[in-house]
Each structure stands twice: as C-alpha cells, then as structure tokens.
Design a protein around this motif. Structure first.
Motif, mmCIF file in Angstrom:
data_model
loop_
_atom_site.group_PDB
_atom_site.id
_atom_site.type_symbol
_atom_site.label_atom_id
_atom_site.label_comp_id
_atom_site.label_asym_id
_atom_site.label_seq_id
_atom_site.Cartn_x
_atom_site.Cartn_y
_atom_site.Cartn_z
ATOM 1 N N ILE A 110 -21.699 -50.541 51.820
ATOM 2 C CA ILE A 110 -22.237 -50.553 53.184
ATOM 3 C C ILE A 110 -23.210 -51.707 53.370
ATOM 4 N N GLN A 111 -24.052 -51.910 52.377
ATOM 5 C CA GLN A 111 -25.000 -53.034 52.467
ATOM 6 C C GLN A 111 -24.271 -54.347 52.683
ATOM 7 N N LEU B 274 -21.106 -46.692 47.208
ATOM 8 C CA LEU B 274 -21.050 -46.603 48.658
ATOM 9 C C LEU B 274 -22.182 -47.426 49.275
ATOM 10 N N LYS B 275 -23.340 -47.287 48.678
ATOM 11 C CA LYS B 275 -24.506 -48.010 49.174
ATOM 12 C C LYS B 275 -24.249 -49.520 49.132
ATOM 13 N N LYS B 276 -23.711 -49.956 48.001
ATOM 14 C CA LYS B 276 -23.441 -51.385 47.857
ATOM 15 C C LYS B 276 -22.419 -51.848 48.884
ATOM 16 N N VAL C 299 -32.227 -48.294 59.355
ATOM 17 C CA VAL C 299 -31.027 -48.406 58.520
ATOM 18 C C VAL C 299 -31.411 -48.514 57.045
ATOM 19 N N MET D 183 -32.188 -45.161 55.828
ATOM 20 C CA MET D 183 -30.954 -44.392 55.658
ATOM 21 C C MET D 183 -30.224 -44.816 54.384
ATOM 22 N N LEU D 184 -30.167 -46.134 54.165
ATOM 23 C CA LEU D 184 -29.505 -46.626 52.950
ATOM 24 C C LEU D 184 -30.215 -46.111 51.713
ATOM 25 N N GLU E 128 -31.539 -43.396 51.280
ATOM 26 C CA GLU E 128 -31.233 -41.989 51.024
ATOM 27 C C GLU E 128 -29.828 -41.780 50.475
ATOM 28 N N LEU E 129 -29.043 -42.852 50.460
ATOM 29 C CA LEU E 129 -27.682 -42.700 49.923
ATOM 30 C C LEU E 129 -27.755 -42.496 48.420
ATOM 31 N N ARG E 130 -26.988 -41.512 47.950
ATOM 32 C CA ARG E 130 -27.047 -41.247 46.513
ATOM 33 C C ARG E 130 -25.980 -42.016 45.743
ATOM 34 N N LYS E 131 -24.859 -42.244 46.415
ATOM 35 C CA LYS E 131 -23.762 -42.918 45.711
ATOM 36 C C LYS E 131 -23.973 -44.426 45.730
ATOM 37 N N GLN E 132 -24.198 -45.005 44.552
ATOM 38 C CA GLN E 132 -24.536 -46.419 44.492
ATOM 39 C C GLN E 132 -23.402 -47.322 44.981
#
Lengths: 292, 508, 328
Positions: free
Chosen positions: C137-138, C133-135, C121, C124-125, C127-131
């Motif tokens: 999901i985290q 979105l990443k935040k 995971v 995968m995180l 590789e996320l480009r959109k910060q």
C-alpha cells in the motif's frame, strides 16, 4: 504486539482500515497502470479507447524508438550518476548543519534558524542565481545540478526537529564520557536517525531526479542533458489553443504513445528506490539498547 | 564526469565566492575581433537535440564555412532561458525569437538587437519575398530580425468523407452548408450503426486571434482579423456587430446539439480522438491536422483509409462572400544581439552566414537534410531513405529547420505524399491555399505593438475569450456579451486602441 | 526494561528556551565556555553556512527587481527604478479582491484538508499488522507523486468528461443529475482538492512514517504492560510521538500559504470556471506571458513571501506558547 488478544472491535477496525487503504491504493495505482498499458499501445488505440489496462494490440515500437538512439541511454546514465552523487552530497551537508542546530547550547542558534527560515521564504530569483552559478564556473558542469540545491531549508528544519527528539541525555552522556562531538554525531546520533536519513535521502534523490529548471538554465551542452529535459520535451506539448499568438506550424506534437513510454522510463527507476528504503521504516528503533 | 576543477570550485567555495554574483559583466564575447565561431540559440521542437558531431551539423558547418555552436533549448521553456541568457555576458550571435514577446520587443526597442531595416536589402537571400508579411513581422515598421516564413493559408475544414457520402451531402462551400452537414451528421446516423454522433468537434479554446475554430467562424462571417480598419482608424474586431452575429449562428449550432457537449472543457490535445472514434465528423482547424487524421486512419486500416477524410479550405459566408483567415505568415525571428556582435564587420559575417543558409542549397540542408543520406529526389519532391544513418539525419533536420528563415521564399523540397489519398489531399490543400490567399483578411494592426497591450494584453484577451464562451454556453445573453466586451475597453483596452491608432497613423 | 524517554508531552522536544525540564545549573555556562565546549559543532556548521551565504543570500539582491522595470538586457544597473508601482498595480487592479479570495479559499482548504490527510493515512498504515500489505500500500499510494500535473490533469479530463467520463457516468447514475464537473464553478475546488489528495497524500505520509519509525519500541511494550488497548496506545504513544513533526510541518506549510500551485490550477481552468479559478499564481503567469513581467512577478512573489513570513512567525509564536515545539 502480534501475540496479544485481539478484540472484536479491533477486528472490525482492522478490516475497515485495510479496506480503506486498499481502496485508496487502487485509486492511485490504476492511472499508472493505464500509463503503462498505453505505452505499449498503438496511436489509434490510445485515441479510440478512453481507459484501458491492457492494450489490445501490444507493440514495442515506442520503446524500440526510444532506445534506438544513444541520447536517451546516455541521459539516463547521467541522471543516475548525478542523483547518486548529488544525494550523497546534499544529505551530508544537510545532516552536518542540522545536527549542531539541534543542540540547545549552540551559540547563535536562534539567529541562524531565523536566517534559514528567511531563506526558505525569500529568494533572489532565477537571474541572480544564474549569475552566481556562472560566477563559480559551474555552467555546463554537473555540479550545477547539485550544489545550488545542496540544502533544502525545509528538509533542514525538519531533520533538526528529528534530532531534537532524540533524547538529550545521550548527547550529554557522551559528552561526560569525553567523547568528541563528531564521534557522538557519527557513532550515536546517526545510527539512531536511519529512518530520517532514509526519508530525506529519498526526498533529495527524487528532487534531483525530477529537477528540470537546473539543467534547463545551467546546461547548454545537450549531450549532458538529464532525463527530465527529454521528459519535458516530450510530455509538455505546446497547446495551440492557449498559445498567445500563433504556434509555429512546424511544431508537431509528439506521439501519445511516446509520451507514455517516456513517462514510464523516467519514473520507474526512481520509484524503485522506495521499496528498498522501506525496511528503515518497518520497525522502530531501539533507543534503549543503544544507550545500554 | 565531475572534473577535479569543478569539484574544487564546488566544495571549497570560501568567502571569496560571496562577491562573485556581482560580477556579471566583463570578459567573453564582447570584442571586435573577427568571428571564428558562430553561436546560435534556438528552441528545440523535436524530441532529441542534434549531436554536434552529427552528420548534418558537420555538413552545415562545412557549407557556411564556419564552426557552429548551437544551444538547443526545450521549446516549452525557451523564454526562461532567453531571459537568463540576456542577463549574462554570454550571449549568442544569433538568437531565435519565437515571436513578438515583450522581452524581444522591449530589448529591440532599447537597442539590444541590430536594426536590420536598411541592411537586409544588401543580402539577396534575406530580402523578403512577401512585403506584406515583412511589414506584419516588423515592430512598428522596423526590422529587428529576419523572420521565419510559414504558410499563410492553413485554415481548413476537415470532414469524414464516408459520412458525407452516407448522408448524401457535398463538401461544404458556405457556412450554411456546414451547418446542414453538422445537422445531418448528428441526426442521420452517418456511421450507419445507430451510434450517437454529432457534427462539429470543438475543443476548449483559451486564446483569441490565434486561428482557433471560433476565430475562423467569425472571419467567415465577415469579422475582421483582430483589428478592423475603417476610414483610417483601427478598432477591435470583436466590437463590431459581425462578431456578435457570427457567434449567434455558432450558438445555434451548439444549442441544437450538433457539436460535442463538452465544447467548453474538451482538452485540445485530444481533438483528434472523437474524429477517430467516429463520434464527431467535422474539425475546423489547420490543414496539417487533416494529414494527421488521415495517417491515423491509415494506421488502423492500411487498405481502406482513403475514403475517411476530406478537407476543404475557408468557407464562404451565407451570402457567398469569401473571407479567408490567414496566419501571420511567419513564426518568430532570427535576431542578432548587439552585445555579442559589436562591429559592422561581425554583423556582415553573421548576415553572410544567414544569407547562405537561405540560399536554395542552404534551405535544403536545413529543411530536407543531406541528399543521398536521408532523402532522395523524385519528381522534384523528397522521398525519405530508410536507414539508421538516414533517420538520424532526419531527426536532426526537424531541429535545424528552426534556424532556417526562408524569408526569401521557400526553396526547399516538399516531401512526396506517401499514398494516393495523401497525394490527393496535398494537391487539394495546395489549390485551396492558393485561391484562399486572394480573399485573405489580413490583420491591419499586425505590425504595431502597443505598450498598453504589452502590459495587459493577455488579461484583456481573456475577457474576450471568456465572454464569447459564456455567451455560447448560454450564461450571457446578447446584452450581457456586449457589456462584457465593453469591459475590455474599460479595463485598459481603450488605451490599447488609442496607442494602436497613433502607431497606425504614424506608420501608414 | 529501560525507559529512557517518557511520551512526548513530558519530553523537551524541539525546545529552545522553554523550561519544561528544570534547568540544570551546569547548563548555565558563560558564552565563552559554551563556544569552547564543542568546536566540532561549529566546524560542522561551516559548509551549511557557506551554502546559505553563496546560494541563498548572495542572490538575494535580486529582490530589488520588484522595484524596477527590469529588462535582462539592461541589467539591474541599467533598468529603470519604479518604486512601488508594481505593488500599487497589483493591489489596485480590478481583479485583486477576486484573486485574493480565491487564493485564500484554496490555501485554507489546503491546510484543513490536504495537510491532515497524510497524517491520518500514516496513522492508518501504522496500524496495519501485515508487513507485506503495508509495503504494497505504501508503494502504491506514493506513485502519483511521480506523475506530472500535465498527466494528472489529462487523467482528470478523461475521468470527469461530460457525459462520457467514467466517474461522471457513475455519478450521474447514482444521483440522477447531469453534472458538468469540468465547467461548473462549484465543482472546481472539490476537483482541485481531489487531485491534490490523490497526488500528494501518499508522498506526504513518508515523513510521518519516518517519525513513527523513530518511536522507541519500549514505549509500546510499556504501554501494553500497563494494559493500554490499541486506541489508547495510539493516543498516548503514537500521536504524541509525531506531534512535534506535525507542528513543524504545519508551521512550514503555513509559510507557503499563498502558494496554491500554478500548473495544477492553470490546467483545470476554462472560461466557465475562471471566476473561481484565478489565483495569484495563475495571474502572474498571464501577466508574465505577454508582458515579460519579470519585475511584476517578482513583486507578487515578494508580496507572497512577506505574507508567508508574517504567518510563519505568528504560527511559530502560537506553537511556542501552546505546545512544546517551535522553530526558534
């Protein structure tokens, strides 16, 4: 990275990646939203609806009840203070110990590492620990919630690994420049270790926040209770079906709505730390620039 | 918040601190001086601990004429706290023990608590009202603490009153009646809206001999209460044929689909839910659940809740004999450790305070609170006073009730039912409890504690619980059940039987 | 561009004695010189050493309780010594084989499923480009860590209830069978793993994200200039960068191999699935609840610790032999 050509394969990968992660995030967040919704619901609604994200008949009754006594607010403040002070003390002590242990030239390093490992696996147990805390005069002191857990061997070992990953040249360069070891640690190593410090501060903070055994064993004065004592008191209801012997009939399990509300109040503050720490994870460090 | 002294102690611990752990003994409570403060340790069952400066705490101190220092410990972890406390030198003068835990039994028999067997008679308010309960509460005939009295008859069958009316059946008297009601509740659309319903609600029950629904059903069919006495010898109740017969009839109800399908796994904490939701219509449990359910229906429908819940007591067997299942009649003790209360004079002081707290006035303070502040008396019953001050005291009452014993009989006030339906239910409960008591099947082995059981009891009980449920679920046939129960005897149960009989014969 | 480090395989990461980088002659100094070199380092060690001495080693005498019939009231001095009685009782008990195999299976599943999950995971995180979105999901996936097992188990009962639980209904519709998740012994382990993954994965990613955050950005730039694609970057930069952390985490996890957790298992156990659910941790509880078996549970704890020590030393030896990372 953002400006470069994005292949078709990359796009598919991105899409799948996002979908999988979003799916997982939904799975993890839904139950918490249920807890949140249930904390605003009536007892009847909790008993009669299996799963919901919005109460039909929202009520603030449980929250009003919780905040009607000053006990709860006091314990919230106590917990915040202990967590802040405790995290500072614990992360400092851990960093101070991890740093020298990462130095390949430290005399006795192997022995110390073995002793730490042994202490991670073996423990004397609850009673001798209680007697040590008592012997130090820490009973009923907030320090009893901090010092006995000051260095988590697990955290210590992982932090040391992080320090070891920092290029040794930095240290040697500083040494050649005649910089004091402590200055190297403070000026060069710590700034490079921000993600690690953030991570383990979070680990320590959450551990203190969620700690239940220490206040249970070391704090007698109920006016000094931390939040977790109330959380346990309300959420761990004694189950008559598994009680060996008969449960005290005077025991009335706490209301379901109250359980949910207490969980919300006790988890939201600590959960909010993470987004603030995230900026330290967002981008990699620029080791080159430090070295210059 | 962090005093300078502890700061120093905490951070500047030098090598000198290393040896500290060894010095457990020494100073503190151990002296023969007259007691000036009474230290008590008690489990906390309510949500918040009482404030030592609170009105009730002060009132009780004034009443007993001595400052009290009470350590409230969350109930769910009381045992851990008792363990470390007993290992230290800071032991309270009164320790609440929640039951015959191994720690209590072993410490008591090793001389850690005062033996009160011949002393209690000197204190009028500590002399047990009911000698049977007192005997059951003793450890092999000796009294190591003042027991805390509780209702002996609590078993009840709680039913949907409106459903009964809908299917045209009377309240059950025998277990056969209950089987018929369970059938009708499943098949005759008692809710009147075509929804799927069933009769008996059974949760997953992981204990044996703790007044669970299966225990109730077995006793109603003539199974003894944990131990069966025959010709002066004791044998486990579940090894008798009545046990198997009772479970055969229970299995028939389950196989017919007259219970919830998830009886093996339903979380007991959600026992009320199917009843409230209108999925199931019968619960066999303690009477207080009936009141709980009534209040849930009241919350949903303050006008029409009165005809939703009804309650009867123990059921008669198919041939009309009543065997009623009682509780032990007490819940734990107030015990007095010898290491903190060292002299007879000190013991007299402690018992004097306990005697006072068991008087009528004392019992009312502990169980009702302060008259005029949190309750008033109406028709000899207590009615809560709604005020901020009152609710603080009421909240403290639920904690302080834990240090009351009332072994001399309950002298506090009962609370006045909130409405007509509640009053009717309470009256009925009282009446059935009184009549059931005459047919109560007491546990003849209650007073005896066998070492082998102390060692392996929980694991042994588990064999019975699992075998019973596997039989009900169809995973074991009758022969399988018998042989599983035989495994109880073979895995150390025989030793328990032998020791129990030795103790029983010595005591009887 | 200054490349101060090369990707991990060539970097002396977590090394003690392994001579990957040719030892410089200056390193070989006398003991006295090494001691004198950096007094500050030893000073920094002091609070930690004091901590371990006071709070870890001073109470260690408590282990001897495993060889006594300890009663708190009698204290350690007064409680009778029983030698290896508790161990004999454990190993010769009728349930030992079952307990051991149940524990080992769960422990094994923990290592092969629950351990790698956060690493995957985290990658995968990464590789996320959109910060944003990443935040999001985290933060979302780390929430379950804060819910106690009591709550998680309550939710499990709700979702997997026979015939009415939302997941049960869905499963039955899709596969056309009637499954009793909560009672069926075959479903016990999958449920436990699902709970573990749900509760712990997000939290577990944090440590790897921190490791990833420590990667020198220049490495990515260099790789990109060399024409490395995304997956090549992952393979040659990202994964080597977190490997030392992964190895250390694996070694440490192996040390707790036999800790399967009590609350989680206990709350999911019932009469019908107990044969696969009984593990050392729940057994200790049942022995202790009536028995006051402070000594007995200390003995089982000691047994688990010894097994952990053996495993951890073995794992460390293997790690040292085949990789660049080890504890010592």
């Amino acid at each position: 990275m953002s400006s470069r050509f994005v292949s078709r394969q990359d796009k598919v990968f991105d899409l799948v990646n996002i979908l999988v992660l979003l799916g997982f995030a939904t799975l993890t967040i839904l139950p918490f939203l249920y807890v949140l919704a249930a904390s605003f619901a009536t007892e009847v609604e909790i008993a009669s609806r299996p799963f919901f994200l919005w109460p039909n008949d929202p009520t603030l009754e449980t929250y009003r009840y919780i905040f009607s006594t000053d006990t709860f607010i006091r314990s919230l403040l106590v917990t915040i203070c202990v967590t802040v002070v405790g995290t500072a003390v614990q992360i400092t002590m851990t960093l101070l110990m991890a740093y020298p242990l990462a130095d390949p030239n430290l005399v006795g390093r192997g022995l110390i590492m073995r002793l730490i490992l042994f202490a991670m696996l073996f423990s004397g147990g609850m009673i001798p620990m209680f007697l040590v805390v008592k012997g130090l005069g820490l009973l009923d002191s907030y320090w009893a919630l901090i010092l006995p857990l000051a260095i988590n061997p697990f955290n210590l070992i992982v932090i040391r690994t992080f320090f070891q990953q920092l290029p040794g040249e930095l240290r040697e360069a500083a040494e050649i420049d005649g910089a004091h070891e402590f200055t190297t640690f403070w000026r060069i190593m710590l700034p490079l270790s921000k993600p690690v410090i953030a991570t383990f501060s979070l680990f320590y903070a959450v551990a203190i926040w969620n700690d239940f055994m220490s206040p249970l064993l070391y704090i007698s004065d109920s006016s000094k209770w931390t939040l977790q004592m109330f959380v346990r008191q309300v959420t761990i209801s004694t189950d008559p079906s598994t009680t060996i012997g008969n449960l005290d009939p005077n025991y009335i399990p706490p209301a379901e709505g109250l359980k949910f509300a207490v969980i919300v109040i006790a988890t939201l503050p600590i959960m909010c730390i993470y987004p603030f720490l995230q900026k330290h994870f967002a981008k990699g460090v620029m080791i080159g620039s430090v070295k210059g | 918040m962090f005093s300078r002294r502890t700061l120093l102690a905490g951070t500047a611990l030098g090598a000198g601190a290393l040896g500290l752990s060894a010095c457990g003994g020494g100073s503190g409570s151990g002296s023969g001086e007259p007691l000036t403060t009474l230290k008590i340790m008690a489990p906390l069952l309510s949500e918040t601990a009482p404030d030592p400066e609170g009105q009730l705490h002060k009132a009780i101190e004034e009443f007993v004429g001595m400052p009290l220092e009470i350590t409230w410990v969350p109930n769910s972890s009381y045992g851990d706290r008792v363990t470390v406390t007993m290992a230290s030198d800071n032991i309270p003068h009164i320790m609440v023990q929640t039951g015959k835990t191994a720690e209590f039994v072993q410490t008591a028999t090793a001389g850690g608590y005062w033996d009160l067997t011949d002393i209690l008679a000197e204190y009028p308010n500590l002399t047990p009202e009911n000698p049977d309960v007192a005997h059951g509460a003793s450890i092999n005939g000796k009294t190591y603490g003042v027991f805390r009295l509780r209702d002996a008859m609590r078993a009840s069958v709680i039913l949907r009153k409106d459903w009964l009316a809908k299917v045209g059946l009377d309240e059950p008297v025998t277990t056969t009646d209950l089987e018929e009601i369970a059938r009708a509740f499943t098949e005759e659309d008692p809710a009147g809206d075509g929804s799927t319903t069933y009769g008996l609600i059974l949760p997953s029950w992981g204990g044996y001999g703790n007044n669970g629904p299966y225990d109730l059903w077995e006793t109603w069919h003539g199974t003894a209460n944990v131990w069966k006495e025959e010709g002066g010898t004791l044998s486990p109740a579940f090894l008798a044929p009545e046990f198997i017969e009772a479970n055969i009839s229970m299995k028939a109800i389950i196989d017919a689909g007259h219970t919830n399908a998830d009886y093996a796994t339903m979380d007991a904490a959600t026992w009320n839910d199917p009843f409230v939701k209108g999925q199931g219509g019968i619960i066999a449990d303690v009477s207080s659940r009936g009141k709980q359910l009534l209040s849930l229906f009241k919350e949903a429908d303050p006008e029409g809740y009165g005809d939703k819940v009804t309650m009867v007591g123990n059921l008669k067997s198919p041939d009309g004999t009543l065997w009623a299942l009682p509780t032990p009649g007490y819940a734990g003790y107030l015990a007095i450790p010898k290491s903190s209360v060292q002299t007879e004079e000190q013991l007299a002081t402690v018992l004097g305070v306990m005697d006072k707290l068991s008087s009528e006035e004392g019992q009312r303070l502990l169980n009702n609170g302060i008259e005029g502040v949190n309750y008033e008396v109406e028709d000899g019953m207590s009615v809560p006073i709604e005020s901020e001050e009152g609710s603080l005291v009421s909240s403290d009452v639920s904690a302080f009730a834990q240090i009351g014993t009332q072994s001399n009989g309950y002298l506090g006030l009962s609370s006045k039912p909130a409405g007509e339906a509640e009053a009717a239910m309470e009256e009925k409960r009282q009446a059935t409890a009184d009549s059931d008591l005459d047919s109560a099947v007491f546990n003849p082995g209650a007073a005896y504690v066998s070492d082998a059981y102390t060692q392996n009891g929980a694991i042994l009980d588990q064999i019975v619980v699992d075998a019973r449920l596997k039989f009900l679920a169809g995973q074991l046939d009758e022969a399988g059940l018998t042989s599983e129960l035989q495994r109880w005897t073979d895995s150390g149960g025989q030793q328990v039987i032998d020791e129990m009989n030795e103790l029983y014969q010595a005591g009887a | 561009m200054t490349m101060t480090t090369t990707p991990a395989p060539d970097v002396p990461v977590g090394l003690d004695e392994a001579p990957v980088v040719p030892p410089k002659p200056a390193r070989r100094r006398s003991l006295l010189k090494r001691l004198r070199r950096a007094p500050a380092l030893y000073l920094m060690l002091l609070p930690g050493l004091a901590y371990f001495a006071i709070f870890k080693y001073a109470p260690m005498y408590g282990i001897t309780i495993a060889f006594q019939n300890y009663l708190p009231f009698l204290g350690m001095g007064g409680s009778p010594w029983v030698g290896f009685d508790h161990f004999v009782r454990l190993f010769s008990g009728p349930d030992f084989g079952r307990l051991l195999s149940n524990t080992l299976i769960l422990a094994f599943l923990n290592i092969v499923i629950a351990f790698p999950a956060p690493i995957i995971v985290a990658l995968m995180l990464n590789e996320l480009r959109k910060q944003m979105l990443k935040k999001f999901i985290q933060t979302a996936i780390y929430i379950p860590h804060f819910l106690s097992w009591a709550i998680v188990s309550g939710l499990t009962y709700l979702l997997f209830a026979l015939d009415i639980g939302p997941i049960t209904v869905l499963f039955n519709d899709v596969f056309g069978t009637r499954v009793n998740f909560l009672a069926d012994p075959d479903w016990f382990r999958p449920l436990i793993m699902a709970q573990t993954l749900w509760k712990g994965t997000g939290w577990g990613t944090i440590i790897y994200l921190a490791a990833l955050a420590g990667v020198d950005k220049n490495l990515y730039e260099a790789a990109e200039l060399d024409g490395a694609g995304r997956f090549q970057q992952m393979r040659h930069v990202t994964i080597p960068a977190i490997t030392p952390t992964v190895i250390i985490m694996l070694i440490l996890n192996i040390g707790n191999f036999l800790d399967t957790g009590f609350e989680q298992i206990y709350m999911l156990t019932n009469s019908l699935n107990r044969e696969v659910a009984d593990v050392f941790d729940t057994y200790v509880y049942f022995m202790g609840i009536t028995n006051g078996a402070y000594s007995y549970s200390t003995a089982i704890g000691l047994f688990k610790s010894v097994v952990g020590l053996v495993l951890i030393l073995g794992a460390n030896w293997l790690a040292k032999r085949f990789t660049q990372s080890s504890l010592f």
